[in-house]
Design a protein around this motif. Structure first.
Motif, PDB file in Angstrom:
ATOM      1  N   PRO A 108       0.804  -1.229   0.000  1.00 17.45           N
ATOM      2  CA  PRO A 108       0.000   0.000   0.000  1.00 17.45           C
ATOM      3  C   PRO A 108       0.832   1.272   0.000  1.00 17.45           C
ATOM      4  CG  PRO A 108      -0.150  -1.126   2.120  1.00 17.45           C
ATOM      5  CD  PRO A 108       0.520  -2.065   1.178  1.00 17.45           C
ATOM      6  N   GLU A 111       1.708   1.732  -3.541  1.00 16.88           N
ATOM      7  CA  GLU A 111       0.537   2.191  -4.297  1.00 16.88           C
ATOM      8  C   GLU A 111       0.308   3.692  -4.102  1.00 16.88           C
ATOM      9  OE1 GLU A 111      -2.310  -0.380  -5.925  1.00 16.88           O
ATOM     10  OE2 GLU A 111      -0.206  -0.253  -6.500  1.00 16.88           O
ATOM     11  N   PRO A 194     -10.646  -0.745   6.268  1.00 11.73           N
ATOM     12  CA  PRO A 194     -11.232  -1.412   5.110  1.00 11.73           C
ATOM     13  C   PRO A 194     -11.662  -2.848   5.402  1.00 11.73           C
ATOM     14  CG  PRO A 194      -9.113  -0.381   4.580  1.00 11.73           C
ATOM     15  CD  PRO A 194      -9.232  -0.442   6.073  1.00 11.73           C
ATOM     16  N   ARG A 198      -9.178  -6.042   1.064  1.00 11.45           N
ATOM     17  CA  ARG A 198      -9.109  -4.842   0.239  1.00 11.45           C
ATOM     18  C   ARG A 198      -7.672  -4.391   0.005  1.00 11.45           C
ATOM     19  NH1 ARG A 198     -12.962  -2.980  -3.203  1.00 11.45           N
ATOM     20  NH2 ARG A 198     -14.871  -2.342  -2.141  1.00 11.45           N
ATOM     21  N   VAL A 199      -6.880  -4.324   1.080  1.00 10.72           N
ATOM     22  CA  VAL A 199      -5.537  -3.742   1.025  1.00 10.72           C
ATOM     23  C   VAL A 199      -4.517  -4.830   1.327  1.00 10.72           C
ATOM     24  CG1 VAL A 199      -4.001  -1.997   1.990  1.00 10.72           C
ATOM     25  CG2 VAL A 199      -6.448  -1.508   1.761  1.00 10.72           C
ATOM     26  N   SER A 200      -3.527  -4.940   0.484  1.00  8.57           N
ATOM     27  CA  SER A 200      -2.523  -5.987   0.647  1.00  8.57           C
ATOM     28  C   SER A 200      -1.763  -5.849   1.950  1.00  8.57           C
ATOM     29  CB  SER A 200      -1.536  -5.935  -0.524  1.00  8.57           C
ATOM     30  OG  SER A 200      -0.458  -6.828  -0.301  1.00  8.57           O
ATOM     31  N   CYS A 239      -5.309   0.067  -2.819  1.00  9.23           N
ATOM     32  CA  CYS A 239      -5.776  -1.324  -2.797  1.00  9.23           C
ATOM     33  C   CYS A 239      -5.816  -1.960  -4.183  1.00  9.23           C
ATOM     34  CB  CYS A 239      -7.150  -1.404  -2.126  1.00  9.23           C
ATOM     35  SG  CYS A 239      -8.385  -0.272  -2.758  1.00  9.23           S
ATOM     36  N   SER A 242      -2.142  -6.867  -5.324  1.00 12.26           N
ATOM     37  CA  SER A 242      -2.160  -7.870  -4.259  1.00 12.26           C
ATOM     38  C   SER A 242      -0.825  -7.976  -3.549  1.00 12.26           C
ATOM     39  CB  SER A 242      -2.530  -9.239  -4.828  1.00 12.26           C
ATOM     40  OG  SER A 242      -1.443  -9.797  -5.551  1.00 12.26           O
ATOM     41  N   HIS A 248      -6.055 -10.949  -0.805  1.00 12.01           N
ATOM     42  CA  HIS A 248      -6.430  -9.777  -1.586  1.00 12.01           C
ATOM     43  C   HIS A 248      -7.579 -10.080  -2.536  1.00 12.01           C
ATOM     44  CE1 HIS A 248      -5.999  -6.659  -4.803  1.00 12.01           C
ATOM     45  NE2 HIS A 248      -5.840  -5.897  -3.736  1.00 12.01           N
TER      46      HIS A 248
END
Length: 472
Positions: A108, A111, A194, A198-200, A239, A242, A248
């Motif tokens: 994340p 990301e 979340p 949703r979020v790795s 998100c 993965s 994920h």
């Protein structure tokens, strides 16, 4: 003129894209704010000055060249010390990990960087993230900007205090038992926990191997911000990948429209005696939602007590890996060891009657909640049934005895992998009040919509300057 450090992430991104402010100016404004207030609050543990300014200069150059930039271009963020940021230590708040420098970003973080965000600092947390107050022997204690006498919450208390005081518009923390929602409530900011998947979780907790099963199942990364719209913006860009996380789930960020009026169940009895200040916040939020067109009614969720017990059984069996770790007192001596020694009886009692198969019972509880939430997709509830406690209170066994009941609704959200948004609703006795909006799995959009309606009525409470300490 409003200071740059006081603006929202969305407004900062707009100014940078419009070339009304440079990313360097924005970054410097936040670094200077850290210099100004962090010596009082001790929320930011490591300031990433050089790398942040390099990233800001690169962002400005891209804007000048007219190159495509991300929606968070030039926006500062902080990251909790149990999430990998390349080139800095992932300490988990433990002195023995002060040199555990991460070679890459957690997924994340990567990301958010790809969307243009710039890490400007690492933030404080309790050892292992296993306390509801933020203090450790490595970094010391973080102070709540509203009151030096009260906890900033934990375990993402460093990020919550940093966001509340204007050191950053965005924080990245995690939530395994309310660790985003509780500090957000204590410090008067918003936070999004979340849905599971949703979020790795890849590149987290400073471990080359995946986290223990309980943390894979119960804990998630999420953003903190002063504005609900900023939560939505950050969430949308953290998100996508993965990172090898088998949990994920690449689910669309928005689901189908809920039938109008959207129904909200208000949980007025989530367990433990509800403090009058907390009850007043709940009533206020319920009134705002009703006035915004939601259909609000009191309803009690099913199997809430047993859900909390199953949470504690799973975390005990597959999260606290005693046989692979030295005694707590040798890894985290001092206050944390004292906290854990005195809290152990309350933790053990909270597990209740052992299940034949905790995951089987979890599935039954999840099915019951799914059926119950089909009548009303949103839940309005306290984060905890008491407001921010005075520092040191959580070391008292008498205080600790009913804490698991106080946070029963929050850990149930973790058990079932549901999304939840904490949003401030006002101030009482000099401290912020907050509630949480809980939704069905992968319906963060519904939670954020309801939280935005509350925020539109009450307004953000922060940023604030640290309140002066009371005289002795």
């Amino acid at each position: 003129m409003t200071q740059l450090w006081a603006l929202s992430a969305r407004e900062l991104a707009r100014l940078i894209q419009a070339r009304e402010a440079s990313a360097r100016e924005v970054t410097r404004a936040h670094l200077e704010r850290i210099d100004q207030v962090n010596p009082v609050l001790n929320a930011v543990t490591l300031v990433l000055t050089e790398s942040a300014l390099r990233a800001a200069d690169a962002a400005d150059a891209a804007v000048r060249r007219g190159e495509p930039t991300g929606p968070l271009c030039g926006v500062p963020m902080t990251v909790k010390e149990n999430i990998d940021v390349a080139g800095s230590a992932t300490t988990l708040g433990i002195a023995g990990l002060r040199d555990a420098v991460a070679h890459g970003d957690a997924t994340p973080v990567g990301e958010l960087r790809a969307a243009g965000a710039i890490p400007v600092g690492r933030t404080n947390m309790p050892e292992f993230g296993m306390r509801w107050h933020t203090a450790n022997t490595l970094r010391g204690a973080t102070r709540n900007p509203w009151s030096a006498r009260h906890t900033p919450g934990g375990s993402s208390g460093g990020d919550a205090a940093a966001v509340a005081s204007g050191m950053t518009p965005l924080g990245l923390g995690n939530d395994g038992a309310g660790s985003l929602r509780w500090p957000a409530a204590c410090c008067g900011v918003a936070a999004l926990k979340p849905s599971l998947g949703r979020v790795s979780h890849s590149g987290s907790h400073g471990q080359p191997q995946p986290a223990p099963f309980a943390f894979q199942l119960l804990a998630v990364h999420g953003p903190l911000a002063r504005h609900v719209a900023d939560l939505r913006l950050a969430f949308a860009h953290m998100c996508g990948r993965s990172g090898g996380d088998p949990w994920h789930a690449p689910v669309p960020l928005a689901g189908p429209a809920a039938p109008a009026p959207v129904r909200v169940s208000v949980v007025t009895d989530p367990g433990g005696r509800v403090d009058p200040v907390v009850a007043a916040a709940l009533r206020k939020a319920a009134g705002v939602l009703a006035g915004s067109g939601y259909l609000v009614e009191e309803r009690q969720p099913p199997m809430l007590g047993r859900a909390s017990e199953i949470y504690h059984q799973i975390m005990s069996a597959w999260g606290r890996v005693h046989e692979h770790q030295p005694p707590v007192a040798t890894v985290a001596p001092g206050e944390f060891a004292r906290f854990w020694e005195t809290f152990e009886p309350a933790w053990t009692a909270a597990a209740g009657t052992p299940a034949f198969d905790p995951m089987m019972e979890r599935a039954a509880i999840a099915r019951a909640w799914h059926t119950w939430m089909r009548q009303a997709p949103l839940i309005l509830a306290p984060v905890c049934t008491r407001p921010a406690f005075e520092t040191g209170a959580d070391l008292d066994p008498r205080w600790q005895a009913d804490w698991p009941d106080r946070i029963r609704i929050s850990v149930t959200v973790n058990l079932l992998g549901l999304p939840a948004v904490t949003v401030p609703v006002g101030i009482e006795g000099g401290l912020p009040q907050a509630v949480q909006i809980i939704g069905p799995r992968f319906r963060e959009d519904l939670c954020l919509d309801a939280a935005a309606a509350i925020e539109a009525s009450t307004g953000p409470l922060t940023p604030i300057d640290p309140r002066p300490q009371p005289r002795a």
